[in-house]
Design a protein around this motif. Structure first.
Motif, PDB file in Angstrom:
ATOM      1  N   LEU A 180      -6.259   8.717  13.848  1.00  0.00           N
ATOM      2  CA  LEU A 180      -7.430   9.462  13.401  1.00  0.00           C
ATOM      3  C   LEU A 180      -7.054  10.671  12.567  1.00  0.00           C
ATOM      4  N   THR A 181      -5.813  11.153  12.690  1.00  0.00           N
ATOM      5  CA  THR A 181      -5.385  12.267  11.843  1.00  0.00           C
ATOM      6  C   THR A 181      -5.227  11.840  10.389  1.00  0.00           C
ATOM      7  N   ALA A 182      -5.139  10.528  10.170  1.00  0.00           N
ATOM      8  CA  ALA A 182      -4.966  10.022   8.799  1.00  0.00           C
ATOM      9  C   ALA A 182      -6.295   9.769   8.099  1.00  0.00           C
ATOM     10  N   PHE A 183      -7.407  10.056   8.757  1.00  0.00           N
ATOM     11  CA  PHE A 183      -8.702   9.818   8.109  1.00  0.00           C
ATOM     12  C   PHE A 183      -8.722  10.495   6.740  1.00  0.00           C
ATOM     13  N   PRO A 184      -9.119   9.777   5.691  1.00  0.00           N
ATOM     14  CA  PRO A 184      -9.048  10.327   4.321  1.00  0.00           C
ATOM     15  C   PRO A 184     -10.182  11.307   4.033  1.00  0.00           C
ATOM     16  N   ARG A 185     -10.065  12.498   4.591  1.00  0.00           N
ATOM     17  CA  ARG A 185     -11.142  13.477   4.477  1.00  0.00           C
ATOM     18  C   ARG A 185     -11.439  13.851   3.026  1.00  0.00           C
ATOM     19  N   THR A 186     -10.388  14.078   2.267  1.00  0.00           N
ATOM     20  CA  THR A 186     -10.596  14.492   0.879  1.00  0.00           C
ATOM     21  C   THR A 186     -11.297  13.388   0.094  1.00  0.00           C
ATOM     22  N   ALA A 187     -10.823  12.154   0.233  1.00  0.00           N
ATOM     23  CA  ALA A 187     -11.442  11.040  -0.482  1.00  0.00           C
ATOM     24  C   ALA A 187     -12.881  10.838  -0.016  1.00  0.00           C
ATOM     25  N   VAL A 411     -21.232   6.001   0.972  1.00  0.00           N
ATOM     26  CA  VAL A 411     -19.900   6.582   0.823  1.00  0.00           C
ATOM     27  C   VAL A 411     -18.832   5.515   1.023  1.00  0.00           C
ATOM     28  N   LEU A 412     -18.997   4.682   2.053  1.00  0.00           N
ATOM     29  CA  LEU A 412     -18.031   3.611   2.286  1.00  0.00           C
ATOM     30  C   LEU A 412     -18.007   2.639   1.106  1.00  0.00           C
ATOM     31  N   ALA A 413     -19.158   2.336   0.564  1.00  0.00           N
ATOM     32  CA  ALA A 413     -19.208   1.450  -0.607  1.00  0.00           C
ATOM     33  C   ALA A 413     -18.413   2.047  -1.757  1.00  0.00           C
ATOM     34  N   ASP A 414     -18.532   3.347  -1.973  1.00  0.00           N
ATOM     35  CA  ASP A 414     -17.782   4.018  -3.036  1.00  0.00           C
ATOM     36  C   ASP A 414     -16.278   3.891  -2.797  1.00  0.00           C
ATOM     37  N   LEU A 415     -15.834   4.098  -1.546  1.00  0.00           N
ATOM     38  CA  LEU A 415     -14.404   3.985  -1.231  1.00  0.00           C
ATOM     39  C   LEU A 415     -13.891   2.567  -1.466  1.00  0.00           C
ATOM     40  N   MET A 416     -14.704   1.580  -1.123  1.00  0.00           N
ATOM     41  CA  MET A 416     -14.300   0.189  -1.349  1.00  0.00           C
ATOM     42  C   MET A 416     -14.224  -0.142  -2.834  1.00  0.00           C
ATOM     43  N   ASP A 417     -15.237   0.276  -3.569  1.00  0.00           N
ATOM     44  CA  ASP A 417     -15.292  -0.072  -4.995  1.00  0.00           C
ATOM     45  C   ASP A 417     -14.231   0.651  -5.810  1.00  0.00           C
ATOM     46  N   SER A 418     -13.874   1.864  -5.402  1.00  0.00           N
ATOM     47  CA  SER A 418     -12.913   2.662  -6.162  1.00  0.00           C
ATOM     48  C   SER A 418     -11.467   2.276  -5.886  1.00  0.00           C
ATOM     49  N   GLY A 419     -11.236   1.463  -4.869  1.00  0.00           N
ATOM     50  CA  GLY A 419      -9.875   1.108  -4.483  1.00  0.00           C
ATOM     51  C   GLY A 419      -9.256   2.093  -3.509  1.00  0.00           C
ATOM     52  N   GLU A 420     -10.007   3.153  -3.144  1.00  0.00           N
ATOM     53  CA  GLU A 420      -9.473   4.165  -2.234  1.00  0.00           C
ATOM     54  C   GLU A 420      -9.207   3.592  -0.844  1.00  0.00           C
ATOM     55  N   LEU A 421     -10.041   2.650  -0.411  1.00  0.00           N
ATOM     56  CA  LEU A 421      -9.847   2.074   0.918  1.00  0.00           C
ATOM     57  C   LEU A 421      -8.570   1.237   0.965  1.00  0.00           C
ATOM     58  N   GLU A 422      -8.275   0.503  -0.103  1.00  0.00           N
ATOM     59  CA  GLU A 422      -7.008  -0.240  -0.143  1.00  0.00           C
ATOM     60  C   GLU A 422      -5.807   0.702  -0.135  1.00  0.00           C
ATOM     61  N   ARG A 423      -5.907   1.812  -0.858  1.00  0.00           N
ATOM     62  CA  ARG A 423      -4.812   2.786  -0.836  1.00  0.00           C
ATOM     63  C   ARG A 423      -4.611   3.351   0.569  1.00  0.00           C
ATOM     64  N   LEU A 425      -5.341   1.844   3.352  1.00  0.00           N
ATOM     65  CA  LEU A 425      -4.766   0.770   4.173  1.00  0.00           C
ATOM     66  C   LEU A 425      -3.261   0.686   3.979  1.00  0.00           C
ATOM     67  N   ARG A 426      -2.790   0.775   2.737  1.00  0.00           N
ATOM     68  CA  ARG A 426      -1.348   0.724   2.494  1.00  0.00           C
ATOM     69  C   ARG A 426      -0.638   1.905   3.165  1.00  0.00           C
ATOM     70  N   PHE A 427      -1.274   3.074   3.121  1.00  0.00           N
ATOM     71  CA  PHE A 427      -0.673   4.263   3.735  1.00  0.00           C
ATOM     72  C   PHE A 427      -0.558   4.115   5.253  1.00  0.00           C
ATOM     73  N   VAL A 428      -1.646   3.717   5.913  1.00  0.00           N
ATOM     74  CA  VAL A 428      -1.598   3.642   7.382  1.00  0.00           C
ATOM     75  C   VAL A 428      -0.732   2.478   7.853  1.00  0.00           C
ATOM     76  N   ARG A 429      -0.622   1.436   7.057  1.00  0.00           N
ATOM     77  CA  ARG A 429       0.281   0.347   7.434  1.00  0.00           C
ATOM     78  C   ARG A 429       1.713   0.859   7.589  1.00  0.00           C
ATOM     79  N   ARG A 430       2.151   1.657   6.616  1.00  0.00           N
ATOM     80  CA  ARG A 430       3.507   2.209   6.699  1.00  0.00           C
ATOM     81  C   ARG A 430       3.656   3.099   7.926  1.00  0.00           C
TER      82      ARG A 430
END
Length: 534
Positions: A180-187, A411-423, A425-430
């Motif tokens: 939960l500390t990784a939640f993308p607050r800024t995005a 807001v979630l739709a914006d994150l999905m469409d902008s590619g921010e959610l995929e970014r 996902l890659r961060f938290v996977r690591r």
């Protein structure tokens, strides 16, 4: 998905509803359902104001706790003394940090043998309430809750995991929680500003119960890119997480004549209870290395089945190719599949597995959410129902709550469409991979002989033990007394099986994972010693 619901570490049956005391596995009960157990605590906040913060003088003398050995039962002086000390720690008379009298001093004051006092101290040490600190003596390190004034209350039906979640602790290794500390607050804030800047006054009215069109379109694109599901946005229904998806489907399936749903065993306690709350009977179906046993599913007589094929909870196995073909054949003959795509996006050492919905869309109800990717607090998920159920699901959603909050959807739709959610996902996977590796090392070091399951994906490990007569509920209770939370595997079973624990590794840093597993090893050792003596 939401893994909700009920505690009693006591006993191995997950349907038990007696809330445990922290030392229920190792000594007389001092806990209460209504007063939370406290794990080991340190720091000025735990000390009464009347005592100096820099340390505590040793207590002693004939006035210590007003003890009178003459009142002890014949042949039971050791347990009497241990009980008086335990009660004094519980009610705060002996707060955390207190140094107990030296055994020889207390023995002399009470007129008993030093060995009796030493044994009483040892009993408290085994339950984690005191610890020897060398020349500093024996110190109170953990305080259980006070004894209940009345009968111990039973948690409400379905509250086992919820009650555990409310318990304070130092380290939480419960499964089902992301970092939960990784939640993308800024995005999220940037997306929220963009969304608010483009809204008209009319957009603040009641939304579509099926979900905001922008999010349904974004979810359809997300599923196509990441899960191989080709769906029209009109097929998507936005819900408050997978828990609500199951509640809506239970209602719709019951209205369609379904009375029994097969569930994985072991499988999610919370998911099973969600179906049962919807007045559907559940039938356990064995899970092995290949996933759900489809032959047993056929024999169950169930009209529908709930399963987690991409990353089975809690074993972590993947439904293999042969079982998939058998399951799809069962569904094509009239069965309904409810696919909970639990943890599908969190993969480390294996290739992605296609969703069942992509293979037989007309017989599979598909549910997913962002609870494990972003945060459970968002309460945002989706369900894709076959055409025969879609209108009924939308109607059930409308009468449940008129639809999810629109702003969070956009807001979630914006994150999905902008590619921010995929970014993200890659961060938290690591990050999750590193924590997974740390937990594997810690289990090898502190839980020797434990078998590890499901390490290739997800946010948790399942570990099982070979000890005969060893109850995982007792281990989880002993660990809670030491300030560490974990789920006993038996909570998520309907039939007997080897004892084990389900350990989440995503929510905390590596240092907490290592310390938490070390405490589990300590609790296991203490429990084993007590079991051998018994």
């Amino acid at each position: 998905m939401s893994r909700s619901n009920e505690p009693s570490f006591q006993g191995s049956k997950p349907r038990s509803t007696t809330w445990p005391t922290p030392e229920s596995a190792t000594g007389p009960a001092t806990g209460s359902a209504s007063r939370p157990a406290t794990g080991p605590a340190t720091g000025p906040a735990t000390r009464p104001a009347a005592l100096p913060a820099a340390g505590f003088a040793a207590l002693g003398g004939s006035d210590f706790l007003q003890l009178d050995a003459g009142r002890a039962p014949v042949g039971g002086r050791t347990e009497w003394l241990a009980g008086r000390l335990r009660a004094a720690i519980a009610d705060g008379t002996l707060p955390v940090g207190t140094r107990l009298p030296a055994s020889r001093v207390l023995a002399a004051e009470l007129g008993v043998s030093r060995g009796l006092v030493t044994e009483a101290y040892q009993r408290l040490a085994e339950t984690g309430q005191v610890a020897g600190r060398g020349r500093a003596g024996t110190v109170v390190v953990a305080a259980p809750p006070p004894a209940p004034a009345g009968p111990v209350r039973t948690p409400a039906r379905g509250g086992l995991v919820d009650a555990l979640r409310a318990e304070p602790c130092r380290i939480d290794l419960s499964p089902g929680v992301p970092d939960l500390t990784a939640f993308p607050r800024t995005a999220w804030l940037q997306a929220e500003r963009r969304v608010l800047g483009g809204l008209t006054p009319a957009d603040f009215g009641y939304g579509n119960p099926q979900g905001a069109p922008a999010l349904r379109e974004a979810v359809a694109g997300w599923l196509a890119r990441n899960r191989g599901i080709r769906a029209d946005p009109d097929e998507v229904v936005i819900v408050a997480g997978v828990a609500q998806a199951l509640a809506l489907l239970a209602q719709v399936l019951r209205e369609d004549g379904v009375r029994r749903v097969a569930v994985e065993d072991p499988g999610s306690l919370g998911a099973r209870q969600q179906l049962e709350y919807g007045r559907l009977a559940t039938a356990p179906v064995r899970v092995d290395a290949g996933g759900l046993d489809v032959a047993e599913l056929r024999a169950s007589g169930a009209g529908a089945v709930l399963l987690t094929p991409a990353h089975q909870f809690p074993t972590g196995v993947v439904l293999d190719g042969e079982r998939r073909r058998e399951l799809l054949g069962w569904a094509a003959a009239g069965g309904v599949v409810i696919e909970d795509d639990y943890d599908a996006e969190h993969r480390y050492d294996r290739a992605p597995v296609p969703a069942l919905k992509a293979l037989l869309p007309e017989r599979v109800c598909y549910a997913g959410s962002v609870s494990k990717l972003l945060a459970p607090a968002l309460r945002l998920g989706w369900v894709l129902a076959p055409p025969r159920y879609r209108d009924a699901v939308v109607e059930a959603k409308r009468y449940a709550d008129l639809g999810n909050a629109v702003l969070a959807q956009l807001v979630l739709a914006d994150l999905m469409d902008s590619g921010e959610l995929e970014r993200h996902l890659r961060f938290v996977r690591r990050r999750h991979r590193g924590r997974r590796d740390a937990m594997l090392r810690a289990v090898a070091a502190h839980l020797p002989g434990a078998r590890v399951h499901g390490a290739a994906a997800g946010l948790h490990l399942m570990v099982t033990f070979d000890e005969d007569g060893f109850e995982d509920t007792a281990l989880a209770s002993a660990a809670l007394a030491l300030g560490v939370k974990a789920h006993p595997l038996s909570w998520h079973r309907l039939r007997a099986g080897p004892p084990g624990l389900i350990l989440g590794y995503a929510a905390g840093p590596v240092s907490e994972i290592e310390e938490g597993v070390a405490v589990l090893g300590e609790a296991r050792d203490r429990l084993s010693r007590r079991t051998r003596r018994s």
